[in-house]
Structures are given as C-alpha cells and as structure tokens.
Write a protein that holds these residues in place. Structure first.
Motif, short mmCIF file in Angstrom:
data_model
loop_
_atom_site.label_atom_id
_atom_site.label_comp_id
_atom_site.label_asym_id
_atom_site.label_seq_id
_atom_site.Cartn_x
_atom_site.Cartn_y
_atom_site.Cartn_z
N ASN A 165 -7.68 -31.68 -14.50
CA ASN A 165 -6.44 -31.01 -14.86
C ASN A 165 -6.56 -29.49 -14.68
N THR A 207 5.26 -32.66 -17.30
CA THR A 207 4.02 -33.44 -17.31
C THR A 207 4.33 -34.92 -17.46
N CYS A 266 3.63 -38.06 -14.86
CA CYS A 266 2.89 -39.27 -15.25
C CYS A 266 3.78 -40.50 -15.23
N ARG A 278 -11.84 -35.60 -16.82
CA ARG A 278 -10.37 -35.54 -16.84
C ARG A 278 -9.89 -34.12 -17.11
N GLU A 279 -10.55 -33.42 -18.02
CA GLU A 279 -10.17 -32.03 -18.31
C GLU A 279 -10.43 -31.14 -17.11
N HIS A 310 -6.32 -28.75 -10.98
CA HIS A 310 -4.94 -28.94 -10.51
C HIS A 310 -4.12 -27.70 -10.82
N ARG A 311 -4.22 -27.19 -12.06
CA ARG A 311 -3.49 -25.98 -12.44
C ARG A 311 -3.95 -24.79 -11.60
N ILE A 366 -3.36 -35.14 -20.54
CA ILE A 366 -3.26 -33.97 -19.68
C ILE A 366 -2.92 -32.72 -20.49
#
Length: 458
Positions: free
Chosen positions: A341, A410, A414, A337-338, A344-345, A424
C-alpha cells in the motif's frame, strides 16, 4: 478457469466460447438467469459472461443475496450504448461488444480474473520457509500457516496448492472472519432448499466445491467454537452434512488453515478446540514478519513500484537512496500488505525523477487517541503538500471531507470489500463500518458490500 455464459447472443456465443476455451477456460452455457443461478449453485464458476438482453440486475442481486462471489461481465451484439451503461450500473464489472474480438476478450478476462500469486523473496529467513513449504506441498497432510497479518499466508496456501498433486483441481478460499457466524455453516457445508429463510434452492458449500482440490480456511481462529466441532467431523470423516440435509455427502479436499493468533495459547484460553488444533497442525508453517526478513524490503518495493506504475500507466521511477533507507528502517506492523500500500501511494504521489522521501507515507500508531483515519489523512496531506504544489485540489477542504473521499475511493477500489478496505486504510473493520453508517445517514452514496460480505454487516 471455469466460465459460465448466460444467453444466446444470436449465434455469437459459439465464437465467444471458442475464444475463451482457447485461453484455457472450461465453458458452460445457460439460456437465462435462472438456469445460470442453478449452475452456479451446483458447480460454481470463476467468471460469468451475460448477454445484456438478459436481466443483469436480477443476476447480480441474486448473487449478493445468496453470497455467491463471482465477477460478472456483460456482452452483447447491440450497438445500443445505453444497454452497456445499464449493465455496468447493475453491477457488471466490464462490457464486451460482440461479434467478439479475440484480443479484447482475452484482455478483459485477464483484467477481471488475473491474480498475481508470486512470492517475491531474497532473504535467507524466507528462503528457508519456502523450502519447507515445497517439501510438504506434495503430501496430503493438513497444514496450518501462522503469521502476522499481511505476511502472505494466503499466497503461501496457493503456493502449496500449486506444488501439490491437486494443482489441476480447484483452490477454494473461505475467509472465516468476513462471514457472519450464522451464515458460515451454510457457506462451508451448503444447504438444501428451504433449510432456512432465503434458502431458495439447494446450494453446494465450499467443501464440495473444493473436492479433489484444496480448501483454505483463512483466519480459522475467528470461527465460532460450536462450528469447530462440525468442522472437525468433516475433516476426520471426509463427509459433510448440508444444512437441512438428511444424507451425508462424501468430500475429498486437502485442508490448509491460516491464523494470525498463537493458536496454542488460544486453545488454553478456551477459544479453540484442542482436538481441531492437532488435526490441522500436522505441519506448521510460520511465516516471518517483514521486519525479520529485511533483505526482502528493497526487492518487494521495486516489484510493487513496477506493478503499480504499469497499472496506472505511469513511468517507472526508481527509489531514491533516502527513500530506500526509510523503508528499511520502518517497523512494518502491517508487513508486506502495508509495504504494498505504501508503494502504491508513493507511485501516485512522486513528482520527480525518482521516488523520494516526500512520496513515502509511513503509517504508525495514532497519537493521543486521535481518529486513525484522520491521523493518516492529515499525514498524507502534509506529505503531498511538500511535493511541488501537487495538492491544489486539497486546499480549502476540511480534513473530514478528505477523509470521507479517501474511505469511499478505497472502498470502490476494493470493489466494496470492507475487510480489504479496512486493511488498506489501516483501521479496524468496526471503525470503517461506523464511518460508512455515518456517511449513509448523511446521504453519501456508499459502495455496496462485495458478494462474499453480508449487507447487514454495515
């Protein structure tokens, strides 16, 4: 997919239904909001389409009050743009004009309901886990999936369901950590009309929804120990009692549970029933952390770059060798998950022909007790400022302003889900709620909670 259509739509409903069914949907129809709510309470749905001439606001508010989580899209034959705007403001996720265009409906259905459940892997450690999962998927045994947060426990549960004899039936997930304990019993077992304040009608619970299929009890270790006894009985006897009900209801669902705790230790500490642990732990699948499967970091990074480049209509840039080494050496406390994210950034921040180190913002423990959000935002601002003047919009703004916008954006991304937004952002749900409370008191508009989360949790 189960689609519920609310409204008559002057004959266009037949065409819309046929298009949806051609895409594999099972369609049911209700004439008005009240009938639609009755259908949702009794049989559920994966998506609701509602005529804009019906009371969209009433539907969305009722779904929130009754904690029925289902996306709503509005549609109508009217050319009145204001009707579409009102529907979106009321809480509809999308608007479809009618007469229906097959490709448009297909695209909207895909956008609203599509989920990517692929488990991307190459590392031998993960490959071994996948082989074990496939081996036990065909059984009817309860399965306990353990692993750190962000390792993909829910994805593994879906993989097991898809490989099981129950694959054509429903997969129903309940996040035991996200629902207040006084509401979780009703969420699991359902309730009768008048069972408690707000129980305006009979509603089936997740056990009944999942009957014939798979029920995922996500983060089961967060369940109150008093409710664990009722859960144990439901699993053993294959029957549940609705809250306020007088007759037991037979159910048949395969149980998959997840936890990021060491449940054996938690049993010894008195936080989890030993008999329930053994009932769930027929098969244990322990998911390795991302740092234990380093060969998966590059292929997952490339997968997320492609995914979020396409989502944001950005040209796909490859990772530079320097950036790739940064990712491989990072500790990844938040696991896949990290990493998702982070990529994505990176897709959004990259400005050159490749995604370089300047676009990679790696989270870590805040220093000296600083606010974790402020630490992350400051890091982000510093990283972006090094990238070809891409931060003109941040110059002159305070860190508090940037922090607030990051949190609100954010949360909007979501769809109001506090749990996902906190994950996130890399902060606790308590920190997020305190921030949102502060913003509300300052007069800032805060996105409402997602349907499965209690408004009182703010």
């Amino acid at each position: 997919m189960r689609l519920l259509i609310i409204g008559a739509m002057d004959g266009q409903i037949g065409a819309a239904s046929k298009i949806a069914m051609a895409r594999g949907a099972k369609v049911s129809i209700a004439d008005d909001v009240e009938q639609g709510l009755e259908a949702l309470r009794g049989q559920g749905a994966d998506l609701v389409m509602i005529d804009v001439r019906r009371d969209v606001s009433r539907l969305v508010e009722a779904l929130e009050v009754e904690r029925i989580v289902v996306p709503v899209i509005a549609c109508g034959i009217s050319t009145d743009a204001s009707a579409a705007v009102r529907a979106i403001k009321a809480g509809a996720k999308e608007y479809i004009p009618l007469p229906p265009d097959a490709e448009l409906i297909a695209a909207v259905l895909a956008a609203v309901t599509a989920e990517n459940h692929a488990i991307i892997h190459k590392d031998p450690r993960m490959a071994q886990t996948m082989r074990l999962a496939e081996q036990v998927a065909g059984s009817h045994a309860s399965i306990l999936i353990t692993g750190e947060s962000g390792t993909g426990k829910e994805l593994m549960a879906r993989f097991i369901h898809d490989k099981s004899p129950r694959a054509k039936a429903r997969f129903v997930a309940v996040n035991c950590a996200a629902i207040p304990e006084n509401l979780l019993e009703s969420e699991l077992f359902g309730h009768e009309k008048g069972a408690f304040t707000g129980a305006v009608a009979r509603r089936i619970g997740k056990f009944e929804e999942a009957s014939g299929g798979t029920l995922l009890l996500d983060e089961i270790s967060e369940m109150d120990i008093r409710l664990q006894a009722k859960l144990l009985r439901a699993i053993q006897e294959k029957e549940i009692d609705r809250v306020g009900g007088s007759q037991p209801v037979k159910v048949d669902c395969r149980i998959v549970a997840t936890s990021n705790r060491n449940l054996e230790d938690y049993v010894r500490q008195g936080g989890f029933r030993e008999d329930l642990f053994y009932r769930l732990n027929v098969v244990n699948l322990g998911l390795p952390s991302l740092r234990e499967r380093p060969l998966d970091i590059p292929i997952l990074s490339d997968f997320f770059i492609k995914k979020y480049s396409e989502t944001n209509a950005i040209a796909i840039r490859p990772l530079s060798p320097e950036a790739r080494q940064m990712l491989i050496k990072h500790s990844w406390r938040g696991n896949v998950r990290e990493l998702e994210n982070t990529m994505h950034r990176a897709v959004l921040l990259a400005s050159g022909a490749t995604i370089g180190p300047e676009a990679i913002i790696l989270t870590g423990a805040p220093l000296g007790g600083h606010d974790p959000v402020v630490s992350q935002v400051t890091h982000a601002a510093a990283a972006v400022m090094s990238g070809a003047g891409a931060t003109q919009g941040l110059v002159g703004r305070t860190v508090a302003d940037v922090e607030r916008d990051l949190i609100i954006d954010t949360l909007s991304h979501c769809l109001g889900n506090r749990t996902h937004a906190a994950t996130i952002l890399g902060i606790s749900i308590r920190t997020l709620r305190n921030k949102l409370k502060q913003y509300s008191e300052e007069g800032v508009s805060v996105p409402p909670p997602a349907g499965g989360e209690e408004r009182a949790s703010l």
